[in-house]
Design an enzyme around this catalytic site. Structure first.
Site, mmCIF file in Angstrom:
data_model
loop_
_atom_site.group_PDB
_atom_site.id
_atom_site.type_symbol
_atom_site.label_atom_id
_atom_site.label_comp_id
_atom_site.label_asym_id
_atom_site.label_seq_id
_atom_site.Cartn_x
_atom_site.Cartn_y
_atom_site.Cartn_z
ATOM 1 N N ALA A 22 7.156 -5.618 5.922
ATOM 2 C CA ALA A 22 7.003 -6.064 7.310
ATOM 3 C C ALA A 22 5.933 -7.136 7.389
ATOM 4 O O ALA A 22 5.099 -7.274 6.485
ATOM 5 C CB ALA A 22 6.612 -4.891 8.209
ATOM 6 N N ARG A 23 5.972 -7.889 8.472
ATOM 7 C CA ARG A 23 4.796 -8.702 8.823
ATOM 8 C C ARG A 23 3.868 -7.747 9.559
ATOM 9 O O ARG A 23 4.198 -7.255 10.635
ATOM 10 C CB ARG A 23 5.177 -9.878 9.723
ATOM 11 N N TYR A 62 3.003 -6.878 17.475
ATOM 12 C CA TYR A 62 3.460 -6.103 16.336
ATOM 13 C C TYR A 62 4.234 -4.870 16.792
ATOM 14 O O TYR A 62 5.347 -4.591 16.327
ATOM 15 C CB TYR A 62 2.266 -5.688 15.475
ATOM 16 N N SER A 76 6.088 2.109 13.151
ATOM 17 C CA SER A 76 4.661 2.247 13.415
ATOM 18 C C SER A 76 4.433 3.065 14.667
ATOM 19 O O SER A 76 5.226 3.000 15.618
ATOM 20 C CB SER A 76 4.026 0.862 13.597
ATOM 21 N N PHE A 117 0.820 -1.213 0.000
ATOM 22 C CA PHE A 117 0.000 0.000 0.000
ATOM 23 C C PHE A 117 0.852 1.260 0.000
ATOM 24 O O PHE A 117 0.570 2.225 -0.719
ATOM 25 C CB PHE A 117 -0.923 -0.039 1.228
#
Length: 321
Positions: free
Chosen positions: A73-74, A143, A117, A13
């Site tokens: 990333a996961r 995460y 993040s 994205f």
């Protein structure tokens, strides 16, 4: 001579528009992906990387590269079914990131930009008390923990090798092609479904895809970005109610919002096991981007309404296909 950059996550994205922007700005890009990319921009080569972990060999892809932008990333997913989510996140987000960074330093890459993040900061803020870039991290899920640990490892590599590291922590990113809750919101509005979100007085920071891409590109060369951590948003915080109204305007479908008190929604969500969703809809999460603005002289180039309109146009285009 074109500046050479390696980009991971280039089909994602954020990665796809970032790849297009880099090509437009005259970069030579090594675009890393799991499968071949058929529609590569000019001055771009494709490097196939099947997995990102502690043993991935990046040597060939890093040849001649001056800057690495690591956006792969996961990612955080709702209702993760993994038996050990933190271990799975660490394999990619920590071990994979640090393996790439070590090899980048050995290849004499000048700068490593890591897309982290806001979950490193935490899950929410009191209204009027935003997160800051240099505040103590407080991740609350696997995460966020994995992203924090990757940041810590990158700073250690930077101190040891002299490779410059830049860390960017986006808030919720929206734009053309957005998925998950934001897409569901647009579908509800487009169908004219009455929504019980007319009395939500929270404040949330969001970031338009174009604004995030612009900051990443700014950090490639800006001397003041070296070894810094930045938060990024549109610079305008919205309540869920206001966001729905402005998204409805962008879609040409005035939002039909019922003034249900947020405590009622939160109580109902808790009974249904949807506490995390209610936090996103009713809770606040604000970030202070003054450091980003002052240190880099950066301002979000796209307004919220312009970004919502662009997002809505893409959604409507795909609704009619």
């Amino acid at each position: 001579m074109l500046k050479k950059a390696l980009l991971t996550g280039c089909t994602g994205f954020v990665g796809r528009p970032l790849l297009a922007r880099l090509s437009t700005d005259g970069f030579s890009v090594v675009a890393c992906s799991r499968a071949p990319i058929s529609d590569l921009p000019a001055s771009t080569t494709n490097a196939l990387v099947s997995t990102i972990d502690s043993v991935t060999d990046w040597q060939a892809a890093l040849a001649g590269v001056e800057v690495v932008i690591h956006s792969a990333a996961r990612v955080h997913v709702m209702n993760d079914q993994s038996s050990d989510p933190l271990a799975d996140f660490r394999k990619v987000n920590v071990e994979g990131t640090l393996n790439l960074a070590r090899q980048a330093a050995e290849a004499r890459v000048r700068r490593f930009i890591f897309i982290s993040s806001i979950k490193v900061n935490g899950e929410g803020t009191p209204v009027g008390t935003p997160y800051t870039a240099d505040a103590q991290p407080a991740p609350a899920d696997p995460y966020g923990i994995s992203k924090m640990e990757a940041e810590q490892g990158l700073r250690a590599i930077a101190a040891e090798t002299g490779m410059e590291v830049v860390i960017i922590r986006p808030t919720l990113v929206y734009g053309p092609g957005v998925k998950a809750n934001f897409l569901s919101m647009m579908r509800w509005l487009h169908k004219g479904v009455p929504l019980p979100f007319g009395a939500i007085h929270n404040r949330r920071s969001l970031v338009a895809l174009d604004n995030l891409v612009d900051l990443i590109v700014t950090c490639i060369d800006h001397p003041a970005a070296a070894n810094q951590t930045f938060l990024v948003s549109d610079g305008e915080d919205l309540s869920t109610t206001e966001l729905l109204r402005r998204m409805g305007t962008a879609l040409g479908k005035p939002a039909r919002l019922l003034p249900v008190p947020s405590w009622v929604l939160e109580s109902g969500a808790a009974m249904l096991g949807k506490k995390a969703l209610s936090q996103r809809l009713c809770g606040s999460l604000q970030v202070d981007i003054s450091k980003t603005r002052e240190l880099l002289g950066w301002e979000p180039p796209v307004s919220v309404d312009t970004a919502l309109r662009k997002t809505a146009e893409n959604f409507l285009e795909h609704q009619t296909q």
